[in-house]
Design a protein around this motif. Sequence first.
Motif, PDB file in Angstrom:
ATOM      1  N   THR A  22       0.828  -1.201   0.000  1.00 34.65           N
ATOM      2  CA  THR A  22       0.000   0.000   0.000  1.00 34.65           C
ATOM      3  C   THR A  22       0.861   1.248   0.000  1.00 34.65           C
ATOM      4  OG1 THR A  22      -1.684  -1.217   1.231  1.00 34.65           O
ATOM      5  CG2 THR A  22      -1.894   1.174   1.186  1.00 34.65           C
ATOM      6  N   TRP A  23       1.933   1.243   0.793  1.00 31.78           N
ATOM      7  CA  TRP A  23       2.848   2.388   0.795  1.00 31.78           C
ATOM      8  C   TRP A  23       3.457   2.569  -0.589  1.00 31.78           C
ATOM      9  CZ3 TRP A  23       4.235   6.723   2.899  1.00 31.78           C
ATOM     10  CH2 TRP A  23       5.464   7.287   2.580  1.00 31.78           C
ATOM     11  N   TYR A  26       0.925   4.261  -2.889  1.00 35.50           N
ATOM     12  CA  TYR A  26       0.398   5.585  -2.558  1.00 35.50           C
ATOM     13  C   TYR A  26       1.413   6.567  -1.984  1.00 35.50           C
ATOM     14  CZ  TYR A  26      -4.066   3.326  -3.242  1.00 35.50           C
ATOM     15  OH  TYR A  26      -5.126   2.642  -3.796  1.00 35.50           O
ATOM     16  N   ALA A  27       2.677   6.219  -1.907  1.00 35.59           N
ATOM     17  CA  ALA A  27       3.666   7.079  -1.248  1.00 35.59           C
ATOM     18  C   ALA A  27       3.723   8.477  -1.848  1.00 35.59           C
ATOM     19  CB  ALA A  27       5.044   6.430  -1.300  1.00 35.59           C
ATOM     20  N   GLN A  30      -0.476  11.275  -2.540  1.00 36.99           N
ATOM     21  CA  GLN A  30      -1.042  12.346  -1.726  1.00 36.99           C
ATOM     22  C   GLN A  30       0.074  13.045  -0.988  1.00 36.99           C
ATOM     23  OE1 GLN A  30      -1.300  12.962   1.757  1.00 36.99           O
ATOM     24  NE2 GLN A  30      -2.486  14.745   1.243  1.00 36.99           N
ATOM     25  N   SER A  31       0.202  14.335  -1.213  1.00 33.21           N
ATOM     26  CA  SER A  31       1.188  15.117  -0.491  1.00 33.21           C
ATOM     27  C   SER A  31       0.681  16.539  -0.403  1.00 33.21           C
ATOM     28  CB  SER A  31       2.532  15.064  -1.211  1.00 33.21           C
ATOM     29  OG  SER A  31       3.521  15.701  -0.439  1.00 33.21           O
ATOM     30  N   GLN A  37       3.538  13.503   3.504  1.00 31.21           N
ATOM     31  CA  GLN A  37       3.094  12.150   3.188  1.00 31.21           C
ATOM     32  C   GLN A  37       2.422  11.463   4.376  1.00 31.21           C
ATOM     33  OE1 GLN A  37       7.084  11.296   1.971  1.00 31.21           O
ATOM     34  NE2 GLN A  37       6.380  10.690  -0.058  1.00 31.21           N
ATOM     35  N   SER A  40      -0.579   9.254   3.420  1.00 32.80           N
ATOM     36  CA  SER A  40      -0.152   8.010   2.757  1.00 32.80           C
ATOM     37  C   SER A  40       0.424   7.033   3.774  1.00 32.80           C
ATOM     38  CB  SER A  40       0.894   8.314   1.684  1.00 32.80           C
ATOM     39  OG  SER A  40       0.360   9.119   0.678  1.00 32.80           O
ATOM     40  N   HIS A  41       1.152   7.565   4.735  1.00 29.37           N
ATOM     41  CA  HIS A  41       1.712   6.736   5.801  1.00 29.37           C
ATOM     42  C   HIS A  41       0.583   6.063   6.584  1.00 29.37           C
ATOM     43  CE1 HIS A  41       4.274   5.559   9.151  1.00 29.37           C
ATOM     44  NE2 HIS A  41       3.476   6.214   9.973  1.00 29.37           N
ATOM     45  N   SER A  44      -1.214   3.310   4.584  1.00 28.13           N
ATOM     46  CA  SER A  44      -0.477   2.053   4.467  1.00 28.13           C
ATOM     47  C   SER A  44      -0.558   1.213   5.746  1.00 28.13           C
ATOM     48  CB  SER A  44       0.986   2.317   4.106  1.00 28.13           C
ATOM     49  OG  SER A  44       1.695   2.860   5.189  1.00 28.13           O
TER      50      SER A  44
END
Length: 107
Positions: A22-23, A26-27, A30-31, A37, A40-41, A44
């Motif tokens: 997942t990370w 998506y890392a 989204q920011s 991040q 995203s964190h 995950s």
Amino acid sequence: MTEEEKSQQILTKKDINNAWRTWWLYAEVQSNNVVFQGLSHMLSLMDSLRKLYPDDDDYREALKRNSQFYNTEGTIGAVVNGMTLSMEEERATGENVPDEVMYSMRT
């Protein structure tokens, strides 16, 4: 790993691989300029956190804790996520892991 450590282990290799996958997806999706991040964190770790914290209030606190500021490079971030999962698992099994330790590791 001793038998006692194995008995306190909640997360499986499948859970950890799912968090990594997942990370990886998506890392960099989204920011923003506030938490970078952080979302995203949190995304995950969501499934693993739910397994660690079946109580809704504890789960919400873990989500808040893991959606704060986080800025890293996409590939190395998976290592930090793994360390975060390890600390969350220790906390879920009764160890004293302060919020500040988890937050300072990510920053």
